[in-house]
Enzyme design. Structure first.
Site, PDB file in Angstrom:
ATOM      1  N   PRO A 274       5.688   7.013  -9.733  1.00  0.00           N
ATOM      2  CA  PRO A 274       6.448   8.256  -9.625  1.00  0.00           C
ATOM      3  C   PRO A 274       7.603   8.126  -8.633  1.00  0.00           C
ATOM      4  CG  PRO A 274       4.162   8.541  -8.843  1.00  0.00           C
ATOM      5  CD  PRO A 274       4.405   7.082  -9.003  1.00  0.00           C
TER       6      PRO A 274
ATOM      7  N   LEU B 264      -1.333  14.408  -4.776  1.00  0.00           N
ATOM      8  CA  LEU B 264      -1.211  14.177  -6.222  1.00  0.00           C
ATOM      9  C   LEU B 264      -2.585  14.041  -6.882  1.00  0.00           C
ATOM     10  CD1 LEU B 264       1.740  11.583  -6.205  1.00  0.00           C
ATOM     11  CD2 LEU B 264       1.850  14.080  -6.434  1.00  0.00           C
TER      12      LEU B 264
ATOM     13  N   TYR C  48       9.559   1.622  -5.796  1.00  0.00           N
ATOM     14  CA  TYR C  48      10.024   0.500  -4.959  1.00  0.00           C
ATOM     15  C   TYR C  48       9.136  -0.739  -5.053  1.00  0.00           C
ATOM     16  CZ  TYR C  48       6.932   2.453  -1.213  1.00  0.00           C
ATOM     17  OH  TYR C  48       5.874   2.937  -0.469  1.00  0.00           O
TER      18      TYR C  48
HETATM   19  C1  HXC Z   1       3.339   1.508  12.902  1.00  0.00           C
HETATM   20  C2  HXC Z   1       1.163   2.076  12.502  1.00  0.00           C
HETATM   21  C3  HXC Z   1       1.547   3.380  12.134  1.00  0.00           C
HETATM   22  C4  HXC Z   1       2.934   3.706  12.184  1.00  0.00           C
HETATM   23  C5  HXC Z   1      -0.597   3.239  11.967  1.00  0.00           C
HETATM   24  N1  HXC Z   1      -0.169   2.043  12.381  1.00  0.00           N
HETATM   25  N2  HXC Z   1       0.420   4.081  11.805  1.00  0.00           N
HETATM   26  N3  HXC Z   1       2.042   1.144  12.883  1.00  0.00           N
HETATM   27  N4  HXC Z   1       3.785   2.730  12.576  1.00  0.00           N
HETATM   28  N5  HXC Z   1       3.361   4.908  11.836  1.00  0.00           N
HETATM   29  C6  HXC Z   1      -0.996   0.881  12.710  1.00  0.00           C
HETATM   30  C7  HXC Z   1      -1.984   1.191  13.828  1.00  0.00           C
HETATM   31  O1  HXC Z   1      -1.359   1.136  15.086  1.00  0.00           O
HETATM   32  C8  HXC Z   1      -3.012   0.063  13.655  1.00  0.00           C
HETATM   33  O2  HXC Z   1      -2.542  -1.161  14.156  1.00  0.00           O
HETATM   34  C9  HXC Z   1      -3.037  -0.095  12.115  1.00  0.00           C
HETATM   35  O3  HXC Z   1      -1.823   0.518  11.610  1.00  0.00           O
HETATM   36  C10 HXC Z   1      -4.231   0.556  11.468  1.00  0.00           C
HETATM   37  O4  HXC Z   1      -4.280   1.925  11.883  1.00  0.00           O
HETATM   38  P1  HXC Z   1      -5.602   2.790  11.744  1.00  0.00           P
HETATM   39  O5  HXC Z   1      -5.241   4.182  12.116  1.00  0.00           O
HETATM   40  O6  HXC Z   1      -6.730   2.132  12.469  1.00  0.00           O
HETATM   41  O7  HXC Z   1      -5.928   2.628  10.172  1.00  0.00           O
HETATM   42  P2  HXC Z   1      -6.672   3.586   9.184  1.00  0.00           P
HETATM   43  O8  HXC Z   1      -7.596   4.500   9.926  1.00  0.00           O
HETATM   44  O9  HXC Z   1      -7.214   2.762   8.079  1.00  0.00           O
HETATM   45  O10 HXC Z   1      -5.492   4.542   8.609  1.00  0.00           O
HETATM   46  C11 HXC Z   1      -4.608   4.054   7.674  1.00  0.00           C
HETATM   47  C12 HXC Z   1      -3.195   4.626   7.824  1.00  0.00           C
HETATM   48  C13 HXC Z   1      -3.223   6.173   7.962  1.00  0.00           C
HETATM   49  C14 HXC Z   1      -2.410   4.175   6.629  1.00  0.00           C
HETATM   50  C15 HXC Z   1      -2.568   4.044   9.099  1.00  0.00           C
HETATM   51  O11 HXC Z   1      -1.895   6.672   8.045  1.00  0.00           O
HETATM   52  C16 HXC Z   1      -3.925   6.848   6.805  1.00  0.00           C
HETATM   53  O12 HXC Z   1      -5.137   7.069   6.884  1.00  0.00           O
HETATM   54  N6  HXC Z   1      -3.215   7.148   5.703  1.00  0.00           N
HETATM   55  C17 HXC Z   1      -3.821   7.709   4.484  1.00  0.00           C
HETATM   56  C18 HXC Z   1      -2.921   8.596   3.707  1.00  0.00           C
HETATM   57  C19 HXC Z   1      -1.511   8.091   3.494  1.00  0.00           C
HETATM   58  O13 HXC Z   1      -1.047   7.139   4.155  1.00  0.00           O
HETATM   59  N7  HXC Z   1      -0.795   8.790   2.564  1.00  0.00           N
HETATM   60  C20 HXC Z   1       0.569   8.446   2.264  1.00  0.00           C
HETATM   61  C21 HXC Z   1       0.629   7.781   0.949  1.00  0.00           C
HETATM   62  S1  HXC Z   1       2.248   7.986   0.454  1.00  0.00           S
HETATM   63  P3  HXC Z   1      -2.924  -1.713  15.650  1.00  0.00           P
HETATM   64  O14 HXC Z   1      -2.211  -3.031  15.739  1.00  0.00           O
HETATM   65  O15 HXC Z   1      -2.396  -0.704  16.626  1.00  0.00           O
HETATM   66  O16 HXC Z   1      -4.421  -1.838  15.696  1.00  0.00           O
HETATM   67  C22 HXC Z   1       2.854   6.753  -0.404  1.00  0.00           C
HETATM   68  C23 HXC Z   1       4.190   7.187  -0.962  1.00  0.00           C
HETATM   69  C24 HXC Z   1       4.983   6.157  -1.612  1.00  0.00           C
HETATM   70  O17 HXC Z   1       2.307   5.722  -0.554  1.00  0.00           O
HETATM   71  C25 HXC Z   1       6.351   6.561  -2.117  1.00  0.00           C
HETATM   72  C26 HXC Z   1       7.023   7.787  -1.626  1.00  0.00           C
HETATM   73  C27 HXC Z   1       8.400   7.993  -2.205  1.00  0.00           C
HETATM   74  P1  NAP Z   2      -1.871  11.617   0.075  1.00  0.00           P
HETATM   75  O1  NAP Z   2      -2.145  13.073  -0.152  1.00  0.00           O
HETATM   76  O2  NAP Z   2      -1.765  11.145   1.482  1.00  0.00           O
HETATM   77  O3  NAP Z   2      -2.976  10.804  -0.708  1.00  0.00           O
HETATM   78  C1  NAP Z   2      -3.545   9.604  -0.275  1.00  0.00           C
HETATM   79  C2  NAP Z   2      -5.050   9.688  -0.473  1.00  0.00           C
HETATM   80  O4  NAP Z   2      -5.631   8.408  -0.246  1.00  0.00           O
HETATM   81  C3  NAP Z   2      -5.731  10.678   0.467  1.00  0.00           C
HETATM   82  O5  NAP Z   2      -6.443  11.627  -0.296  1.00  0.00           O
HETATM   83  C4  NAP Z   2      -6.698   9.814   1.291  1.00  0.00           C
HETATM   84  O6  NAP Z   2      -7.912  10.527   1.515  1.00  0.00           O
HETATM   85  C5  NAP Z   2      -6.879   8.590   0.406  1.00  0.00           C
HETATM   86  N1  NAP Z   2      -7.187   7.382   1.186  1.00  0.00           N
HETATM   87  C6  NAP Z   2      -6.452   6.821   2.179  1.00  0.00           C
HETATM   88  N2  NAP Z   2      -7.055   5.757   2.692  1.00  0.00           N
HETATM   89  C7  NAP Z   2      -8.209   5.610   1.982  1.00  0.00           C
HETATM   90  C8  NAP Z   2      -9.275   4.669   2.055  1.00  0.00           C
HETATM   91  N3  NAP Z   2      -9.296   3.682   2.954  1.00  0.00           N
HETATM   92  N4  NAP Z   2     -10.307   4.804   1.174  1.00  0.00           N
HETATM   93  C9  NAP Z   2     -10.317   5.814   0.273  1.00  0.00           C
HETATM   94  N5  NAP Z   2      -9.326   6.732   0.164  1.00  0.00           N
HETATM   95  C10 NAP Z   2      -8.294   6.638   1.032  1.00  0.00           C
HETATM   96  O7  NAP Z   2      -0.492  11.205  -0.626  1.00  0.00           O
HETATM   97  P2  NAP Z   2       0.055  11.401  -2.129  1.00  0.00           P
HETATM   98  O8  NAP Z   2       1.516  11.591  -2.017  1.00  0.00           O
HETATM   99  O9  NAP Z   2      -0.764  12.359  -2.884  1.00  0.00           O
HETATM  100  O10 NAP Z   2      -0.171   9.934  -2.708  1.00  0.00           O
HETATM  101  C11 NAP Z   2      -1.002   9.669  -3.823  1.00  0.00           C
HETATM  102  C12 NAP Z   2      -0.560   8.382  -4.503  1.00  0.00           C
HETATM  103  O11 NAP Z   2       0.745   8.554  -5.021  1.00  0.00           O
HETATM  104  C13 NAP Z   2      -0.487   7.176  -3.566  1.00  0.00           C
HETATM  105  O12 NAP Z   2      -0.919   6.026  -4.258  1.00  0.00           O
HETATM  106  C14 NAP Z   2       0.990   7.067  -3.265  1.00  0.00           C
HETATM  107  O13 NAP Z   2       1.372   5.767  -2.916  1.00  0.00           O
HETATM  108  C15 NAP Z   2       1.565   7.473  -4.619  1.00  0.00           C
HETATM  109  N6  NAP Z   2       2.963   7.915  -4.613  1.00  0.00           N
HETATM  110  C16 NAP Z   2       3.314   9.105  -4.045  1.00  0.00           C
HETATM  111  C17 NAP Z   2       4.622   9.521  -4.114  1.00  0.00           C
HETATM  112  C18 NAP Z   2       5.064  10.830  -3.549  1.00  0.00           C
HETATM  113  O14 NAP Z   2       6.264  11.094  -3.558  1.00  0.00           O
HETATM  114  N7  NAP Z   2       4.187  11.683  -3.099  1.00  0.00           N
HETATM  115  C19 NAP Z   2       5.579   8.723  -4.757  1.00  0.00           C
HETATM  116  C20 NAP Z   2       5.181   7.499  -5.318  1.00  0.00           C
HETATM  117  C21 NAP Z   2       3.862   7.130  -5.259  1.00  0.00           C
HETATM  118  P3  NAP Z   2      -8.815  10.375   2.843  1.00  0.00           P
HETATM  119  O15 NAP Z   2      -7.910  10.565   3.999  1.00  0.00           O
HETATM  120  O16 NAP Z   2      -9.881  11.430   2.670  1.00  0.00           O
HETATM  121  O17 NAP Z   2      -9.401   9.000   2.761  1.00  0.00           O
END
Ligand code: HXC
Ligand code: NAP
Length: 235
Positions: free
Chosen positions: A176, A10, A135
């Site tokens: 959203p 997004l 949520y």
């Molecule tokens: C359980 C998990 C897990 C999983 C990670 N962990 N994934 N636990 N189930 N699926 C645990 C790990 O085991 C670890 O704990 C701790 O979380 C931290 O993990 P790291 O990998 O060291 O953390 P980090 O490198 O900071 O990565 C953060 C992350 C990763 C959130 C875990 O997925 C990430 O980088 N995400 C960024 C993008 C993202 O999440 N996008 C989605 C946004 S969507 P332990 O105890 O083992 O050390 C969103 C949508 C909302 O928000 C609404 C949709 C409708």
């Molecule tokens: P996404 O592509 O996974 O975006 C998440 C972004 O956050 C990635 O670009 C990631 O980049 C960055 N990020 C994660 N950890 C970070 C950190 N520690 N420091 C700096 N940046 C970090 O997912 P998305 O769906 O576009 O989500 C965007 C936003 O929309 C989020 O806030 C999500 O909760 C919200 N949202 C999404 C939906 C949906 O249906 N898609 C619905 C409701 C709300 P790097 O990995 O490079 O750090």
């Protein structure tokens, strides 16, 4: 316009839309390669250079570095970056839930307070848009840390709106409904089952589109909307 998490999903679409409208856009997140590629991809469409900064919202020094180094104070900050995964709450490790709170709650507050202070010190008005989730208000199973963190950010939107209106700084949350992105859907809907079920509950009978969210924000961040602040808007 500063967009956290602007290298993917997004945030990347917002960067593309605002860059195409002529905005000076900076995207910021952890992965430099992803950011670089996003800047190149967007330039091919907008013909307007997009800048990037490496940022880890979990790290206070990284946020401070970005705030200190950024060339121009942004008029608009979109707090879009997030971390999330699907997990039974009883199975969450301490580090697991803490990690989400560090990124989504503490990281968003850190960015907003540091950038807000810079705006205030420089007497520059501005807008913060925090990307929330529906949520955050209703609660949701299996994404407890994200729900708590987003709810906290929604409260920040309301609290700071009351405090910073006098500086010309507005804060809004946009929550959203589901919009397909690889980052969200591979983590939260690995089987694709949620998508099929949720579509039946969505009034428009489909997921949202990335561009629809980007377009919605255009009005909110514009000067045509200067009286609106402190609101959590479901999209
Ligand atoms: C359980 C998990 C897990 C999983 C990670 N962990 N994934 N636990 N189930 N699926 C645990 C790990 O085991 C670890 O704990 C701790 O979380 C931290 O993990 P790291 O990998 O060291 O953390 P980090 O490198 O900071 O990565 C953060 C992350 C990763 C959130 C875990 O997925 C990430 O980088 N995400 C960024 C993008 C993202 O999440 N996008 C989605 C946004 S969507 P332990 O105890 O083992 O050390 C969103 C949508 C909302 O928000 C609404 C949709 C409708
Ligand atoms: P996404 O592509 O996974 O975006 C998440 C972004 O956050 C990635 O670009 C990631 O980049 C960055 N990020 C994660 N950890 C970070 C950190 N520690 N420091 C700096 N940046 C970090 O997912 P998305 O769906 O576009 O989500 C965007 C936003 O929309 C989020 O806030 C999500 O909760 C919200 N949202 C999404 C939906 C949906 O249906 N898609 C619905 C409701 C709300 P790097 O990995 O490079 O750090």
């Amino acid at each position: 316009v500063l967009i956290t998490g602007g290298g993917t999903g997004l945030g990347k679409k917002m960067a593309e839309v605002y860059s195409s409208m002529g905005a000076n856009v900076t995207i910021a997140s952890r992965k430099e390669e992803v950011l670089k590629k996003a800047c190149d991809d967007i330039f091919k469409i907008s013909r307007n250079e997009v800048h990037y900064k490496v940022l880890n919202l979990k790290n206070h020094d990284s946020v401070t570095k970005l705030v200190n180094e950024i060339d121009t104070i942004p008029d608009i900050v979109v707090n879009n970056a997030a971390g999330n995964f699907i997990c039974r709450s009883e199975d969450l490790s301490y580090n697991g839930w803490n990690s989400i709170l560090d990124i989504v709650l503490k990281g968003t507050i850190d960015m907003t307070l540091q950038m807000g202070k810079k705006m205030i010190d420089n007497k520059q008005p501005g807008v913060f848009v925090n990307i929330s989730t529906t949520y955050a208000n209703t609660g949701s199973g299996f994404v407890l840390p994200s729900a708590i963190a987003k709810a906290g950010c929604d409260n920040m939107t309301k609290s700071l709106a009351a405090e910073w209106g006098k500086y010309g700084i507005r804060l809004l949350s946009v929550a959203p409904g589901p919009i397909y992105t690889e980052g969200a859907f591979t983590r939260l809907d690995p089987t694709g089952d949620f998508q099929k079920k949720i579509i039946k509950k969505l009034p428009m009978g489909r997921l949202g589109e990335q561009e629809e969210l980007a377009n919605f924000l255009v009005y909110l961040i514009s000067q045509n909307c200067n009286w609106l602040t402190g609101q959590i808007i479901n999209f």
